[in-house]
Structure formats: C-alpha cells, structure tokens
Write a protein that holds these residues in place. Structure first.
Motif, short mmCIF file in Angstrom:
data_model
loop_
_atom_site.label_atom_id
_atom_site.label_comp_id
_atom_site.label_asym_id
_atom_site.label_seq_id
_atom_site.Cartn_x
_atom_site.Cartn_y
_atom_site.Cartn_z
N PHE A 1 0.83 -1.20 0.00
CA PHE A 1 0.00 0.00 0.00
C PHE A 1 0.86 1.25 0.00
N LEU B 1 0.95 4.15 -2.83
CA LEU B 1 0.68 5.55 -2.58
C LEU B 1 1.85 6.44 -2.96
N LEU C 1 -2.17 9.90 8.65
CA LEU C 1 -2.89 9.68 7.41
C LEU C 1 -4.31 10.22 7.45
N ARG D 1 -11.18 12.19 8.29
CA ARG D 1 -12.05 11.80 7.17
C ARG D 1 -13.38 11.26 7.67
N SER E 1 -6.02 2.85 7.91
CA SER E 1 -5.69 4.21 7.50
C SER E 1 -4.81 4.20 6.27
N ALA F 1 -5.16 1.78 3.83
CA ALA F 1 -6.00 1.35 2.72
C ALA F 1 -7.11 2.34 2.43
N GLY F 2 -7.49 3.15 3.43
CA GLY F 2 -8.60 4.05 3.23
C GLY F 2 -8.25 5.25 2.36
N ARG F 3 -6.95 5.49 2.16
CA ARG F 3 -6.56 6.65 1.36
C ARG F 3 -6.65 6.32 -0.12
#
Lengths: 174, 120, 106, 87, 137
Positions: free
Chosen positions: A63, A67, A162, A167, E132, E134-136
């Motif tokens: 991941f 990113l 993050l 969110r 957090s 994977a949620g981005r």
C-alpha cells in the motif's frame, strides 16, 4: 545454510531498484528468518515473525508503494562514503566478537545470570509451562506494558498522520 | 578462535552492515525503511544467537528435557518484532505524508526543495 | 515396522516431487509455466510429505494438526496460484507459446 | 530420514531463491515467495519431528493459513494501480 | 475484487478458521508457543484478508474506526488496571500473586488477563494502521 540464504536475500533486497521486488524479497527474508528462529529454539519468536511477516508487512509495504511510487531513481552520487562507513563499522563489530563466548556455550554470561532462575521457578510460581509467556507477562510485566503502549502510540500516530479520523468525521457531518 | 563458533554473530554483523549501507547510501525513503528493518533483524539475530544453548530445546517446560535455551532473549525479541512492525508502519505513513507534501520521496530532491524554499 | 517403511517411502516421494518442482521453477520459460510447476508439485509433494509425517506420528494430537495443515495447504495454495496468474495476466504479460521458442533458438 | 527430507527442502529453497533473485518479472518473485512459503511450512514441520518437539506444528499451521494473504494483496495492488505497465 | 468467485469463497471459508486459530493462540499461549502479541496480529490478519477481498468499506463497517480506537485504549487500560488492582489488593504494581488465595493461581489469572489486554490492543492497533493506509485513495 539458512544463514547464508538470509544474508543473500538481505543483500538482494537492498540491491534491487524495483521497490515491488524489494518488498517481495523482504517477504522471503521474513520466511527464512522464521525457519531460522525455529532452528535456534526460539519458537515464540518464530510464531511472532510468522504472524507479522506473512500478511501484515507485505500488505503495508504494497500500500505504501502504491501511494508513493514504484521505481527508485538511480543514485546521483557514488556511494563510496557510506560503503566505507558501513565496512568500518562492521570491521569494528567483528573485532568485538572475538572476545564473545562461543555460540551455544552453556557457561556464557548471558546464560548464568537470571535465566536459570526463570527456568527453574517459572512453572511452580506461575503455573505456566511456557517460560517465555510467564517471563513476558509476569516477571517483566512492566516492560511489556511499555511495549504495548508503544504499539498503541504507533497505531494512533499512523491514524493521525494519514488523517483517518478526520475523514470519518467529515463523512459523519455530511 | 574458530570460525563456526562465531559464524552467527558475523552474519548478524554483515546484515547490520547491509542495513546501514541501505540507510545511508540509498535516497529513496522506502528503501531506507527496508534497510532499517534489515538492521533491526540483525539485532534480533544477535540476541537469539546469544540465547541459544547447544543441546537445548525451546523453553517450554516438558517431560524428558532438562536443557532449555535462554527464555529472556526470546521475550525481548518477541516484543521487539511487533514494535518493529509498528515503527515500520509509522515510517511508511511518514513517507506517504512526505510524498503528499513534497511530491517526491527521494532524499536529495526533498533537500533541494527545502533549500529553494529557504532562499525565497 | 511396516508403517515406518511406508512413511519413509512417502516422505522420499514427497521430497522428490518437491525437488522436481524446484527444478521446474528454474527451467521453465515464463511465469505461467512456473506457476504450474510450483503449484502442482507443491500440493502433491507437500501432501505426500505430510502423510509420511502422519504415519510417523501415529494417532495423536500431532496427526490432527498435520491433517489440518494439509487441508489448509490444499485450500490456499491453488488460490494463491490463481491470484498470482491473474495478476500477471492483468499486468499485460503474454503467456509463452511455441512461437517464442522459435524466436529464441537462433 | 528427516534429515534427508530437510536437506531436500533446503535445496528446493535455494532453487526458489535463485528464481527470486534472477526473476525477470515481479511475478516470478511473488511465485518464489509463495513456493518458499510452502517449503517453510514443511521445513518447520520436519524440524519439529527432528528435534522431537512436535508442538512446533502450530507455526506451520499458522503459515499454511496466512501465507496466501501476501499474494492476494499483490493481485489487489495490480487491480488498483492503473499506472504504467513496467517491469 | 468482489468479482473473483474463487477468492470470495476461499475468504469466506478461511476467515473463521483464522479467527478461531487466533483465539486458540490467545488462550493456549500458556502451554505452547503463542500469546497476546501473536493472537492480536493473527486476528488483525483475518480482518485484513476480509478487507482485501471484499474492499475496505465493508471491513470498516465490521470494525469502524472509533471502535478500533476505543478497543486499543481498552486493551492498554485493561493491562494497566490489572496493575492497579494488584495494588488495591495489597501487592505491588503488577504483582499478580495477590489476585487469588494461591500465588501460583493468582499469577496464572493475572497472566491470562493481561494477555487478553495485549491481544485486544495489538489487534486494534494493527487494524487501525491497515485501515488508515488502505482508506486513502
């Protein structure tokens, strides 16, 4: 034999410029390490390594790579200075091992201090045959409390970094 | 002074060298983190090697065994592994945040961007 | 005694299959063939070897755990192979065909 | 006998490692991870018998359960990334 | 990822076993290898598998973020409160011997409770980290 494998994998993981391949080699590295812990009698450590290395580290690495970016740029500078630094450090450390007790020596200082006490008394005092668990939770309980707090803080830190909580709140309001 | 008696320690040191090299020489932040975790495992290897007793078995008390390896080092390393994963995750999160702020994750470029900002 | 001999036979057969899989991993020409070699011999070799260990262990809790390991391996190994081959296909890697061999030969 | 089996497993792991180092694509490396994972399951089981402590089997059971998560994560990674197709 | 029939079936088949194995490791840590740290990571791995196969959204509905934060706090506090309880019972901080009439039993009980605390805290923290990431998007 396993040690040589581990070393080769580590070097290759650093050598490769493709980050995805590096992450995969890190997975192999973890597998080999788990086998190595079993050989060295550290069953609980092998268990932890297996649980952590099998799914978690690989997924997190993937991941993070997703990113950021997949390929590493070639270096601008020649890496002679860090190489020399690493070699000098390693040489000094190897010089330091000459005085160390032989591998597996039962009379080594680490083996005669508190470990026999744990091994002799742990089962009678705690009723737990797995000495590692009893030392972890009972004799060094304070230590473990600190470690759990570290893990907890790390989790919170990642969430804050993050923006996971923020969110969520925004989706609640809308 | 025999080779076999110290081989484990030497492999641990070699791994530490590889990790140190990766941390200092490589510019990419994720590569630095990989080097960091290699360094950590080298320390684990050193500890477990110290804890091993030749002829011993795993420190779970059972009938028929009298010699056990040192449980203390196992305890220290067991917690250290979980903590190392947590710190790795924090490092990766920092990398992602840096990527979001600077648009790159190479060491030199971040420094160059910083310098440019100072001059303004 | 019979069980011992039987378990030796199965363990060595399993070791043979696993070695064959390893050689296939090196020799075969592309990812998909290698998935085949690894997946197939992994299940057969691992199954045989675990059966041999079971025969050694006798009727105890150990055997139950070995059976569980075997069942989970039989479930997970093909799933992983499938996912891997699918990922490779999605990334645009073309399967190796006879034509490639003709190209590569000269 | 167990020693011979362990030696065969180690040899296969070496073969898998060469594939992981040389592998032209990433998928070869993933495959090597997967196959070395299976070998590790077997190796730990055999080592447990070799050291006469069969309660080590928990570890190989854990690996048998968890080892494919990494591969599936790769599949997911490939599906989500719509970037350029490269090595 | 939901359109992969094989993966869906396999995940549904295996996740209960992984969870069960996690609890087994948690409770069996006294007699074999295992304990709170490992069990926490295994349970987190089961939910991560769920999140990989069925996407992050449903996994977050199973374990929402506020719950994870609360759970990890509860885990750490459970550990610490055992220490406080031993102090209330007349011992020192984390001295389990006073929890039962027999010191050995008290120790066993204390170890069990704090292992549960460790397991809950670690599982929740690992899931927090994964979600957090994977949620981005």
């Amino acid at each position: 034999m396993l040690l040589v494998f581990v070393l080769a994998t580590g070097i290759a993981a650093v050598w490769l410029r493709n980050l995805l391949a590096s992450a995969m080699l890190l997975g192999i590295y973890s597998l080999l390490m788990a086998a190595l812990w079993v050989v060295l009698d550290a069953v609980d450590v092998a268990f932890t390594e297996a649980a952590v290395g099998a799914g978690l580290t690989t997924a997190l690495m993937l991941f993070a790579i997703w990113l950021t970016g997949r390929q590493e740029k070639p270096p601008v500078r020649k890496p002679w200075f860090p190489l020399a630094g690493a070699l000098i450090t390693g040489g000094l450390l190897i010089f330091g091992t000459i005085d160390m007790p032989k591998f597996g020596d039962p009379q080594a200082p680490a083996q005669v201090h508190v470990a026999p006490y744990y091994l002799e008394n742990a089962e009678a005092q705690t009723g737990v045959p797995n000495v590692v668990t009893s030392v972890l939770a009972s004799y060094r309980g304070f230590d473990t409390l600190g470690e759990v707090t570290v893990v907890f803080t790390a989790g919170m830190g990642v969430v804050v970094l993050l923006g996971g909580l923020r969110r969520r709140r925004r989706t609640d309001e809308t | 002074m025999d080779v076999l008696g110290h081989f484990n320690y030497w492999v641990a040191i070699a791994l530490a060298m590889v990790g140190l090299y990766a941390v200092t020489a490589r510019g990419h932040l994720i590569k630095k983190l990989i080097g960091l975790s290699l360094f950590q495992t080298s320390v684990f290897l050193l500890f477990i090697s110290i804890g091993k007793v030749s002829g011993g078995t795993a420190p779970i008390i059972a009938e028929g065994f009298t010699v056990y390896s040192n449980p203390l080092t196992h305890v220290l390393i067991l917690t250290a592994i979980v903590v190392s994963v947590a710190t790795l995750a924090v490092g990766l999160a920092l990398t992602v945040a840096i990527k979001r702020t600077y648009g790159t994750e190479e060491d030199d470029e971040i420094e160059a961007l910083d310098r440019a900002e100072d001059e303004q | 005694m019979v069980l011992d001999v039987l378990s030796w036979i199965t363990i060595s057969a399993g070791a043979f299959f696993i070695l064959a899989g390893g050689i296939g991993l090196i020799r075969l020409p592309d990812v998909f063939c290698r998935v085949h070699a690894a997946g197939l011999t992994d299940t057969v070799g691992a199954g045989l070897m675990l059966t041999g260990l079971m025969l050694q262990a006798g009727a105890t809790l150990v055997t139950v755990k070995l059976v569980l390991i075997m069942v989970f391996l039989i479930f997970t190994s093909p799933t992983a192979s499938y996912a891997l081959a699918h990922a490779a296909l999605l990334d645009g890697i073309k399967p190796w065909t006879k034509a490639d061999r003709k190209e590569r030969k000269p | 006998m167990f020693l011979a089996a362990a030696a065969a497993l180690l040899a296969t792991m070496a073969l898998g490692l060469t594939r992981a180092f040389a592998g032209p694509t990433v998928y070869d490396r993933v495959l090597a991870v997967n196959s070395i994972g299976t070998k590790t399951v077997l190796l730990i089981a055999v080592l447990g018998f070799l050291m006469e402590r069969p309660d080590f089997l928990d570890i190989s059971l854990l690996y048998a359960l968890l080892n494919f998560i990494g591969t599936i994560a790769v599949l997911r990674f490939i599906r989500q990334r719509r970037g350029p197709v490269g090595n | 990822m939901k359109d992969y029939f094989v993966l869906r079936v396999m995940a549904k088949l295996l996740i209960p076993f992984i969870l069960l194995f996690g609890f087994y490791v948690q409770m069996h840590g006294d007699y074999g290898p295992g304990g709170g740290f490992q069990a926490g990571v295994i349970i987190a791995a089961a939910l991560i598998l769920y999140a990989i196969v069925f996407d992050v959204g449903p996994a977050r509905r199973v374990a929402p973020m506020w719950m994870l934060v609360a759970l990890s706090c509860i885990g750490v506090l459970l550990y610490a409160s055992v220490g406080v309880a031993t102090m209330m019972a007349g011992g020192q901080f984390l001295e389990y011997g006073v929890l039962a009439h027999d010191p050995a039993h008290g120790n066993h009980l204390g170890i069990l409770i704090i292992e549960i605390g460790v397991g809950v805290a670690v599982a929740a923290a690992m899931l927090m980290i994964y979600f957090s990431f994977a949620g981005r998007r």
